[in-house]
Design an enzyme around this catalytic site. Structure first.
Site, PDB file in Angstrom:
ATOM      1  N   ARG A  90      25.502 -64.713  22.850  1.00 28.14           N
ATOM      2  CA  ARG A  90      26.930 -64.497  23.102  1.00 28.14           C
ATOM      3  C   ARG A  90      27.700 -64.385  21.792  1.00 28.14           C
ATOM      4  O   ARG A  90      28.513 -63.508  21.614  1.00 28.14           O
ATOM      5  CB  ARG A  90      27.472 -65.653  23.940  1.00 28.14           C
ATOM      6  CG  ARG A  90      28.992 -65.654  24.069  1.00 28.14           C
ATOM      7  CD  ARG A  90      29.435 -66.627  25.144  1.00 28.14           C
ATOM      8  NE  ARG A  90      28.799 -66.319  26.415  1.00 28.14           N
ATOM      9  CZ  ARG A  90      28.429 -67.230  27.306  1.00 28.14           C
ATOM     10  NH1 ARG A  90      28.621 -68.499  27.081  1.00 28.14           N
ATOM     11  NH2 ARG A  90      27.848 -66.862  28.440  1.00 28.14           N
ATOM     12  N   TYR A  91      27.467 -65.345  20.883  1.00 27.89           N
ATOM     13  CA  TYR A  91      28.120 -65.339  19.567  1.00 27.89           C
ATOM     14  C   TYR A  91      27.187 -64.630  18.606  1.00 27.89           C
ATOM     15  O   TYR A  91      25.974 -64.752  18.707  1.00 27.89           O
ATOM     16  CB  TYR A  91      28.332 -66.776  19.103  1.00 27.89           C
ATOM     17  CG  TYR A  91      29.062 -67.671  20.075  1.00 27.89           C
ATOM     18  CD1 TYR A  91      30.442 -67.594  20.202  1.00 27.89           C
ATOM     19  CD2 TYR A  91      28.366 -68.588  20.848  1.00 27.89           C
ATOM     20  CE1 TYR A  91      31.112 -68.436  21.085  1.00 27.89           C
ATOM     21  CE2 TYR A  91      29.033 -69.431  21.730  1.00 27.89           C
ATOM     22  CZ  TYR A  91      30.397 -69.350  21.840  1.00 27.89           C
ATOM     23  OH  TYR A  91      31.054 -70.187  22.707  1.00 27.89           O
ATOM     24  N   ARG A  94      24.391 -66.840  16.438  1.00 30.33           N
ATOM     25  CA  ARG A  94      23.544 -67.855  17.048  1.00 30.33           C
ATOM     26  C   ARG A  94      23.185 -67.487  18.477  1.00 30.33           C
ATOM     27  O   ARG A  94      23.929 -66.757  19.135  1.00 30.33           O
ATOM     28  CB  ARG A  94      24.190 -69.234  16.995  1.00 30.33           C
ATOM     29  CG  ARG A  94      25.592 -69.306  17.582  1.00 30.33           C
ATOM     30  CD  ARG A  94      26.369 -70.426  16.876  1.00 30.33           C
ATOM     31  NE  ARG A  94      27.625 -70.768  17.534  1.00 30.33           N
ATOM     32  CZ  ARG A  94      28.763 -70.105  17.340  1.00 30.33           C
ATOM     33  NH1 ARG A  94      28.786 -69.028  16.574  1.00 30.33           N
ATOM     34  NH2 ARG A  94      29.858 -70.498  17.946  1.00 30.33           N
ATOM     35  N   CYS A 103      13.044 -80.808  33.422  1.00 31.44           N
ATOM     36  CA  CYS A 103      13.889 -81.816  32.769  1.00 31.44           C
ATOM     37  C   CYS A 103      13.390 -83.226  33.102  1.00 31.44           C
ATOM     38  O   CYS A 103      12.655 -83.407  34.072  1.00 31.44           O
ATOM     39  CB  CYS A 103      15.330 -81.708  33.271  1.00 31.44           C
ATOM     40  SG  CYS A 103      16.070 -80.097  32.983  1.00 31.44           S
ATOM     41  N   CYS A 107      20.092 -83.421  36.766  1.00 33.00           N
ATOM     42  CA  CYS A 107      21.474 -83.880  36.839  1.00 33.00           C
ATOM     43  C   CYS A 107      22.184 -83.082  37.916  1.00 33.00           C
ATOM     44  O   CYS A 107      22.124 -81.849  37.915  1.00 33.00           O
ATOM     45  CB  CYS A 107      22.164 -83.680  35.496  1.00 33.00           C
ATOM     46  SG  CYS A 107      21.155 -84.272  34.120  1.00 33.00           S
ATOM     47  N   CYS A 110      24.543 -80.241  36.666  1.00 30.69           N
ATOM     48  CA  CYS A 110      24.012 -79.270  35.700  1.00 30.69           C
ATOM     49  C   CYS A 110      24.586 -77.859  35.880  1.00 30.69           C
ATOM     50  O   CYS A 110      24.618 -77.335  36.985  1.00 30.69           O
ATOM     51  CB  CYS A 110      22.497 -79.204  35.821  1.00 30.69           C
ATOM     52  SG  CYS A 110      21.763 -78.063  34.643  1.00 30.69           S
ATOM     53  N   ARG A 112      23.160 -75.278  34.922  1.00 30.78           N
ATOM     54  CA  ARG A 112      22.050 -74.370  35.235  1.00 30.78           C
ATOM     55  C   ARG A 112      21.316 -74.815  36.483  1.00 30.78           C
ATOM     56  O   ARG A 112      20.121 -74.563  36.641  1.00 30.78           O
ATOM     57  CB  ARG A 112      21.096 -74.319  34.035  1.00 30.78           C
ATOM     58  CG  ARG A 112      21.835 -74.073  32.720  1.00 30.78           C
ATOM     59  CD  ARG A 112      21.203 -72.947  31.926  1.00 30.78           C
ATOM     60  NE  ARG A 112      21.991 -72.655  30.741  1.00 30.78           N
ATOM     61  CZ  ARG A 112      21.814 -73.247  29.545  1.00 30.78           C
ATOM     62  NH1 ARG A 112      20.872 -74.151  29.381  1.00 30.78           N
ATOM     63  NH2 ARG A 112      22.580 -72.911  28.519  1.00 30.78           N
ATOM     64  N   ASP A 269      32.015 -77.257  33.985  1.00 34.54           N
ATOM     65  CA  ASP A 269      31.983 -75.828  34.315  1.00 34.54           C
ATOM     66  C   ASP A 269      32.189 -75.650  35.815  1.00 34.54           C
ATOM     67  O   ASP A 269      32.058 -76.589  36.596  1.00 34.54           O
ATOM     68  CB  ASP A 269      30.626 -75.234  33.910  1.00 34.54           C
ATOM     69  CG  ASP A 269      30.414 -75.283  32.403  1.00 34.54           C
ATOM     70  OD1 ASP A 269      31.404 -75.158  31.666  1.00 34.54           O
ATOM     71  OD2 ASP A 269      29.259 -75.459  31.979  1.00 34.54           O
TER      72      ASP A 269
HETATM   73  C1  LIG Z   1      27.351 -73.538  23.387  1.00 33.87           C
HETATM   74  C2  LIG Z   1      26.678 -72.293  23.028  1.00 33.87           C
HETATM   75  C3  LIG Z   1      26.261 -72.048  21.716  1.00 33.87           C
HETATM   76  C4  LIG Z   1      26.467 -73.051  20.605  1.00 33.87           C
HETATM   77  O1  LIG Z   1      27.803 -73.220  20.328  1.00 33.87           O
HETATM   78  P1  LIG Z   1      28.283 -74.144  19.117  1.00 33.87           P
HETATM   79  O2  LIG Z   1      29.760 -74.204  19.280  1.00 33.87           O
HETATM   80  O3  LIG Z   1      27.851 -73.446  17.859  1.00 33.87           O
HETATM   81  O4  LIG Z   1      27.611 -75.459  19.260  1.00 33.87           O
HETATM   82  C5  LIG Z   1      25.662 -70.849  21.441  1.00 33.87           C
HETATM   83  N1  LIG Z   1      25.468 -69.923  22.399  1.00 33.87           N
HETATM   84  C6  LIG Z   1      25.863 -70.127  23.667  1.00 33.87           C
HETATM   85  C7  LIG Z   1      25.624 -69.054  24.667  1.00 33.87           C
HETATM   86  C8  LIG Z   1      26.475 -71.314  24.023  1.00 33.87           C
HETATM   87  O5  LIG Z   1      26.842 -71.527  25.286  1.00 33.87           O
HETATM   88  S1  SF4 Z   2      22.029 -81.147  32.362  1.00 24.95           S
HETATM   89 FE1  SF4 Z   2      20.692 -79.655  33.411  1.00 24.95          FE
HETATM   90  S2  SF4 Z   2      19.357 -78.845  31.822  1.00 24.95           S
HETATM   91 FE2  SF4 Z   2      20.254 -80.757  31.031  1.00 24.95          FE
HETATM   92  S3  SF4 Z   2      18.768 -82.372  31.581  1.00 24.95           S
HETATM   93 FE3  SF4 Z   2      20.290 -82.305  33.216  1.00 24.95          FE
HETATM   94  S4  SF4 Z   2      19.380 -80.918  34.731  1.00 24.95           S
HETATM   95 FE4  SF4 Z   2      18.308 -80.562  32.808  1.00 24.95          FE
END
Ligand SMILES: *Cc1c(COP(=O)(O)O)cnc(C)c1O
Ligand code: SF4
Length: 357
Positions: A90-91, A94, A103, A107, A110, A112, A269
């Site tokens: 996305r960025y 990184r 996991c 959670c 979560c 995801r 989220d």
């Molecule tokens: C959170 C996240 C990051 C890391 O973000 P930082 O602000 O640098 O910690 C990188 N890519 C994605 C898609 C993210 O959701």
């Molecule tokens: S927040 Fe989601 S990805 Fe992270 S440990 Fe919990 S279930 Fe796993």
């Protein structure tokens, strides 16, 4: 098999096990976990003192997960920023590399939850992700994610770290994990000896409630820190679990005391199945307002919203800190509600060409 693997093997993962353990309606639990799997490992189970407490609510399935008509499956639109299935880019500088869907616990909150605990990620797909990163020189920072990367066996994790370290344009590798707080036995000396060969490596750990900071967790974090790995924390604000200033303050202070630097405090989220756990944004702002000036600045995380639809993370500060700003001065309110004026540099006033109001 290592000790942590034996512990993990004894997790509650079936509807009948969970309903018997907590005296719940089996049919309802089974319906929820058909959609969203459960795993409560015996270490984390032992942190639960009673039904409905802040540890229980994080991991025990709830019928309300199936009643959410607000949330969406992929609230951050990660799939839209996914050039190959195991990467979210996305960025520019990184990227996330998803290395597993498993996991130490699942959670309920979560982001995801649409895939954790379900079909595993084929190794070939992880390899494809590493190739993508190799082909993209603008990426300097890779964040291993999932699922939980530290649930992999040492050998599997090392294979990934080794391939990443062979990429010259990568500066840092990060791991996002819940393992040190949810299965501290997995943080073995052997794992730490392996990890320290791949510096600069950073680990950000998911912590939700101060009761997670046990002696075992402190020892696990010590082993990681002694391996030279800077540790950060990520905390999601959750209704009825940690959504009050005292709880967050205690959590942040205890984290700092075990050498974990608070990094992010997240607004929840808009994930489908988690609406019953979502707090208001004002709640987070009130908590930050309550921390500023009252505990070590080092213990104060950044409060962020990860914007729906893939807008990225954006930090939020209580808006009343800054009362006004013009060419001449900035007017602010401090943590004791006193008003202060900070004059702008004189030169900027001259060159700005007009007098501000
Ligand atoms: C959170 C996240 C990051 C890391 O973000 P930082 O602000 O640098 O910690 C990188 N890519 C994605 C898609 C993210 O959701
Ligand atoms: S927040 Fe989601 S990805 Fe992270 S440990 Fe919990 S279930 Fe796993």
């Amino acid at each position: 098999m290592e000790r942590w693997q034996h512990i993990l093997k004894k997790s509650l993962i079936k509807g009948d096990q969970v309903s018997a353990e907590f005296d719940l309606e089996q049919e309802k639990i089974s319906k929820v976990i058909e959609e969203y799997p459960v795993r409560i490992n015996p270490y984390f189970r032992a942190l639960i003192r009673e039904k409905g407490d802040p540890i229980y609510r994080q991991v025990v399935p709830d019928g309300q997960e199936l009643l959410d008509d607000v949330g969406i499956d992929d609230p951050l639109n990660e799939e839209g920023d996914s050039p190959v299935p195991s990467v979210v880019h996305r960025y520019e500088d990184r990227a996330l590399l998803m290395v597993t869907h498993q996991c130490p616990v699942y959670c309920r909150f979560c982001t995801r939850k649409r895939f954790v605990g379900k079909a595993p990620i084929p190794r070939e797909v992880v390899r494809q992700g590493i190739e993508y990163i190799r082909a993209h020189q603008e990426i300097r920072d890779v964040i291993l994610s999932g699922g939980d990367p530290l649930i992999l066996k040492d050998r599997e994790l090392e294979e990934i770290l080794k391939s990443l370290r062979a990429i010259p344009h990568l500066d840092i590798i990060r791991i996002g994990t819940r393992v040190p707080g949810a299965l501290p036995q997995r943080i073995t000396q052997r794992l730490c000896r392996m990890l320290k060969r791949y510096h600069p490596l950073y680990i950000n750990i998911n912590f939700i409630h101060p009761r997670e900071i046990t002696e075992e967790v402190a020892a696990a974090c010590s082993r990681l820190a002694d391996a030279g790995i800077p540790l950060g924390s990520q905390t999601v604000l959750l209704k009825g679990i940690n959504d009050d200033p005292e709880t967050i303050k205690e959590l942040m202070q205890r984290l700092l005391a075990i050498r974990v630097k608070p990094y992010y405090l997240y607004q929840a989220d808009l994930t489908r199945g988690t609406e019953h756990l979502r707090t208001s944004v004002e709640c987070g702002l009130d908590i930050i307002r309550g921390l500023q000036g009252r505990i070590s600045g080092m213990a104060i995380p950044k409060f962020v919203i990860d914007l729906p639809g893939g807008g990225g993370k954006i930090p939020l500060l209580p808006p009343d800190f800054v009362i006004g700003m013009n060419e001449r001065e900035v007017i602010v309110k401090n943590y004791e509600d006193k008003i202060y004026r900070y004059p702008q540099p004189k030169e900027d006033r001259v060159f700005s060409g007009h007098q501000g109001g």
